[in-house]
Scaffold this active site. Structure first.
Site, short mmCIF file in Angstrom:
data_model
loop_
_atom_site.label_atom_id
_atom_site.label_comp_id
_atom_site.label_asym_id
_atom_site.label_seq_id
_atom_site.Cartn_x
_atom_site.Cartn_y
_atom_site.Cartn_z
N LYS A 106 0.83 -1.17 0.08
CA LYS A 106 0.11 0.00 -0.05
C LYS A 106 0.85 1.27 -0.13
O LYS A 106 2.05 1.20 0.32
CB LYS A 106 -0.88 0.11 1.22
CG LYS A 106 -2.04 0.71 1.20
CD LYS A 106 -3.24 0.16 0.47
CE LYS A 106 -4.52 0.90 0.17
NZ LYS A 106 -5.62 0.11 -0.54
N GLY A 218 -20.37 7.01 2.92
CA GLY A 218 -19.49 7.42 1.73
C GLY A 218 -20.12 7.35 0.34
O GLY A 218 -20.77 6.48 0.06
N GLY A 220 -17.93 8.04 -2.57
CA GLY A 220 -16.87 8.15 -3.33
C GLY A 220 -17.05 7.10 -4.65
O GLY A 220 -18.04 6.63 -4.94
N ASN A 221 -16.07 6.65 -5.09
CA ASN A 221 -16.18 5.43 -5.90
C ASN A 221 -16.96 4.45 -5.43
O ASN A 221 -17.71 3.78 -6.12
CB ASN A 221 -14.46 5.12 -6.29
CG ASN A 221 -14.57 4.00 -7.55
OD1 ASN A 221 -14.83 2.99 -7.14
ND2 ASN A 221 -14.00 4.10 -8.74
N ALA A 222 -16.62 3.88 -4.20
CA ALA A 222 -16.94 2.48 -3.86
C ALA A 222 -18.68 2.81 -3.43
O ALA A 222 -19.41 2.11 -4.00
CB ALA A 222 -16.18 2.31 -2.84
N GLY A 223 -18.94 3.97 -2.59
CA GLY A 223 -20.21 4.13 -2.26
C GLY A 223 -21.11 4.41 -3.32
O GLY A 223 -22.47 3.79 -3.28
P1 NAD Z 1 -13.12 7.96 -2.47
O1 NAD Z 1 -12.08 9.09 -2.07
O2 NAD Z 1 -13.70 7.74 -3.69
O3 NAD Z 1 -14.29 8.27 -1.47
C1 NAD Z 1 -14.26 8.32 -0.03
C2 NAD Z 1 -15.84 8.87 0.51
O4 NAD Z 1 -15.57 8.81 1.96
C3 NAD Z 1 -16.15 10.30 -0.05
O5 NAD Z 1 -17.41 10.49 -0.55
C4 NAD Z 1 -15.65 11.07 1.22
O6 NAD Z 1 -16.48 12.20 1.44
C5 NAD Z 1 -16.43 10.01 2.40
N1 NAD Z 1 -15.98 10.15 3.69
C6 NAD Z 1 -14.65 10.65 4.06
N2 NAD Z 1 -14.41 10.60 5.35
C7 NAD Z 1 -15.70 10.33 5.82
C8 NAD Z 1 -16.25 10.23 7.08
N3 NAD Z 1 -15.53 10.23 8.32
N4 NAD Z 1 -17.72 9.66 7.09
C9 NAD Z 1 -18.29 9.56 5.92
N5 NAD Z 1 -17.75 9.66 4.81
C10 NAD Z 1 -16.48 10.12 4.66
O7 NAD Z 1 -12.87 6.51 -1.89
P2 NAD Z 1 -13.11 5.15 -2.24
O8 NAD Z 1 -12.19 4.70 -3.31
O9 NAD Z 1 -14.65 5.08 -2.73
O10 NAD Z 1 -12.81 4.15 -1.14
C11 NAD Z 1 -13.69 4.20 -0.12
C12 NAD Z 1 -13.23 3.00 0.97
O11 NAD Z 1 -13.10 1.76 0.16
C13 NAD Z 1 -11.69 3.27 1.44
O12 NAD Z 1 -11.58 2.43 2.56
C14 NAD Z 1 -10.96 2.27 0.37
O13 NAD Z 1 -9.68 1.71 1.04
C15 NAD Z 1 -11.91 1.18 0.17
N6 NAD Z 1 -11.61 0.48 -1.37
C16 NAD Z 1 -11.87 1.06 -2.41
C17 NAD Z 1 -11.47 0.66 -3.59
C18 NAD Z 1 -11.59 1.08 -5.03
O14 NAD Z 1 -11.56 0.42 -5.91
N7 NAD Z 1 -12.11 2.59 -5.01
C19 NAD Z 1 -11.11 -0.63 -3.48
C20 NAD Z 1 -11.10 -1.42 -2.29
C21 NAD Z 1 -11.25 -0.89 -0.97
#
Ligand code: NAD
Length: 421
Positions: A106, A218, A220-223
Site C-alpha cells: 500500500k 461514503g 466516493g468511488n465505492a459508495g
Molecule cells: P473515495 O475517495 O472515492 O471516496 C471516499 C468517500 O468517503 C467520499 O465520499 C468522502 O466524502 C467519504 N468520507 C470520508 N471521510 C468520511 C467520514 N468520516 N464519514 C463519512 N464519509 C466520509 O474513496 P473510495 O475509493 O470510494 O474508497 C472508500 C473505501 O473503500 C476506502 O476504505 C478504500 O480503501 C476502500 N476501497 C476502495 C477501492 C476502490 O477500488 N475504490 C477498492 C478497495 C477498497
C-alpha cells in the site's frame, strides 16, 4: 482501557487471532506480523504560487511470497505510516483469499487534495513515482488508486514510470483510464464484487434483496457504485447515504440521480432536497437490512457496535470495524462480511487489467464481470465453508477470522515451499 484504534495494531491482532485458531507455525506468524519493506520519503513539489512544498510519502510492501506486491495509493491529510502498514497487510490477505498471484502493498501521501489544483497534483504524483520507481514494476510491485486518487493520477504515474524506464510500461499501475489501457469494468469492479458477495450472503441468510433497505456511508468511488448497483441489480431501496460532511435519510428511498447532482453541483450530498439530515454516526445505527460502510477505517467501534441494527454488514471500506466492535458484533445477529472479502473486487479488476496489459489482448466488460463473479463467489463460499468446518470442530469463529485462516494458510504454505522458514 481505551480501545486500540491504531489500524496496524488492529491488523496484527486480527492475524494473532487467526494464528491461534489455526495453530500457525510461530516462525511464519512472526514473519507475517511485520511488513517486508517500508519506504518513507519526502517529495518536493513546485506549487502554483511558485514556492516549493515538501510532502511526506510512504510505500509499504508487506509480503511477496506468492507474487509481486499490489495495493493502492491513498492521498489523505491524515495519512500515517501505521495506516499504510495496516492496509498493506490487509492487501496480502485480500489477494491470498481471492487466490491471485500477488502479495500485499500500500502507499500513501500526506496531502489535502481538496486544496490542490491539477497542476500541483500532477507534480506530486510524478514526484512520488520518481522517488519510488526502482522499487516498483509489473513484476515487483503494482500500485493502484485508493481514497482521493483517480484514474487520471494513475495515468500520470504510469507516464512518469515509463519515462524513467525508457519504454512504455502500462502494466506498472492499474486503475488507469481506458485511453491508456485501463480495463473495462475496473471503475465499478469494487462495488460490483461487493454486490456479488451481497447476493450470496442474502441467499445464505434468506433475505429478499428486492425488499431490502440499504444505508451507505461514503459517496466516493465505492459508495457511489454501491448505490446505483444495489438498485439496478436487486431493486433494493437505498434510504441513507453520506459523505464527509454528513448524511441524508429518506425512508421512502433516495433518488440516485438527485444525490449525484447534489454532490457534483454543490460538493455535498446534504444539498439534496427533501431528505432528513443525519450525522454519519446516526446513519450507522439506522434500522436497515444492509449497512455498507464505504468511507474510511475505524467507523464501527466498541462505542457504537452494540447500536448496529442492520442484518447484513457489508464492509466495503477497508478496516471500518475495530476489534472491540468485532467482538460485540459476533454476539449479535449481524452477518458481518469482512472488508478483505467484500472489497476484493477492486484488486480482482486490477488483476484483470494487469493481465491484459501484459498480454496486449483486451477483454469486453461482460468477460470482466463474469470472471469477477466466479472468483469472488468462490471466495465467499470458501469463507463460509471454513467457518462451518470450525463450528463442526467446536470452534466458533467470525467470518473475518475464517477468511484470515484461508489467506494466512496460503501465504504460509508459499513461504514454507520457498524455504523462508
Ligand atoms: P473515495 O475517495 O472515492 O471516496 C471516499 C468517500 O468517503 C467520499 O465520499 C468522502 O466524502 C467519504 N468520507 C470520508 N471521510 C468520511 C467520514 N468520516 N464519514 C463519512 N464519509 C466520509 O474513496 P473510495 O475509493 O470510494 O474508497 C472508500 C473505501 O473503500 C476506502 O476504505 C478504500 O480503501 C476502500 N476501497 C476502495 C477501492 C476502490 O477500488 N475504490 C477498492 C478497495 C477498497
Amino acid at each position: 482501557m481505551a480501545e486500540e484504534l491504531n489500524p496496524f495494531k488492529i491488523a496484527q491482532a486480527q492475524l494473532d487471532e487467526a494464528a491461534r485458531v489455526m495453530g500457525l507455525d510461530e516462525q511464519a506468524h512472526q514473519i507475517l506480523r511485520e511488513p517486508m519493506r517500508t519506504l518513507e520519503f519526502n517529495i518536493p513539489v513546485r506549487m502554483r504560487d511558485g514556492k516549493t512544498r515538501l510532502f511526506r510519502a510512504f510505500r509499504v510492501q508487506h509480503n511477496d511470497a506468492r507474487g509481486p506486491t499490489k495495493g493502492g495509493i491513498r492521498f489523505h491529510p491524515k495519512e500515517t505510516l501505521d495506516t499504510v502498514r495496516a492496509l498493506a497487510s490487509w492487501m496480502t490477505w485480500k489477494v491470498a483469499l481471492a487466490d491471485l498471484p500477488y502479495g500485499g502493498a500500500k502507499g500513501g501521501i500526506i496531502c489535502d487534495t481538496k486544496r490542490m489544483n491539477d497542476y500541483e497534483l500532477e507534480g506530486l504524483s510524478r514526484g512520488y513515482i520518481r522517488a519510488l520507481w526502482r522499487f516498483i514494476g509489473p513484476s515487483i510491485d503494482i500500485p493502484a488508486p485508493d481514497v482521493y486518487t483517480t484514474p487520471q493520477i494513475m495515468a500520470w504515474m504510469m507516464d512518469e514510470y515509463s519515462k524513467m524506464a525508457g519504454h512504455n510500461e502500462f502494466g506498472v499501475i492499474t486503475g488507469k483510464p481506458l485511453e491508456v489501457w485501463g480495463s473495462q469494468g475496473r471503475n465499478d469492479s469494487t462495488a460490483m464484487g461487493a454486490m456479488y458477495v451481497l447476493r450470496e450472503a442474502a441467499k445464505y441468510r434468506r433475505l429478499n434483496l428486492k425488499r431490502a433497505t440499504v444505508a451507505i456511508q461514503g459517496f466516493g468511488n465505492a459508495g457511489n457504485f454501491a448505490f446505483s448497483l444495489s438498485r439496478k441489480l436487486f431493486g433494493s431501496k437505498v434510504v441513507a447515504i453520506s459523505d464527509s460532511n454528513g448524511a441524508i435519510y429518506d425512508n421512502g428511498g433516495l433518488d440516485y440521480d438527485r444525490v449525484l447532482e447534489a454532490k457534483e453541483k454543490y460538493g455535498r450530498v446534504q444539498a439534496y432536497r427533501g431528505a432528513e439530515r443525519l450525522t454519519n454516526e446516526q446513519l450507522l445505527e439506522l434500522n436497515v437490512d444492509v449497512l455498507i460502510p464505504a468511507a474510511i477505517e475505524d467507523q464501527i467501534t466498541g462505542k457504537n457496535a452494540d447500536n448496529i441494527r442492520a442484518k447484513i454488514l457489508l464492509e466495503l471500506a477497508n478496516g471500518p470495524v475495530t476489534n472491540d466492535a468485532d467482538k460485540i458484533l459476533s454476539g449479535k445477529k449481524v452477518f458481518d462480511l469482512p472488508d478483505f472479502l467484500v472489497n476484493s473486487g477492486g484488486v480482482i479488476g486490477s488483476y484483470f487489467e494487469w493481465l491484459q496489459n501484459n498480454s496486449g489482448y483486451y477483454w469486453k466488460a461482460d468477460e470482466v464481470y463474469r470472471r469477477l463473479d466466479e472468483i469472488i463467489t468462490k471466495s465467499f463460499r470458501d469463507v463460509i465453508a471454513a467457518q462451518e468446518a470450525y463450528a463442526k470442530s467446536g470452534k466458533r469463529v467470525s467470518t473475518r477470522t475464517a477468511a484470515y485462516t484461508i489467506a494466512v494458510d496460503r501465504v504460509a504454505k508459499a513461504m514454507k515451499a520457498r524455504g523462508w522458514y
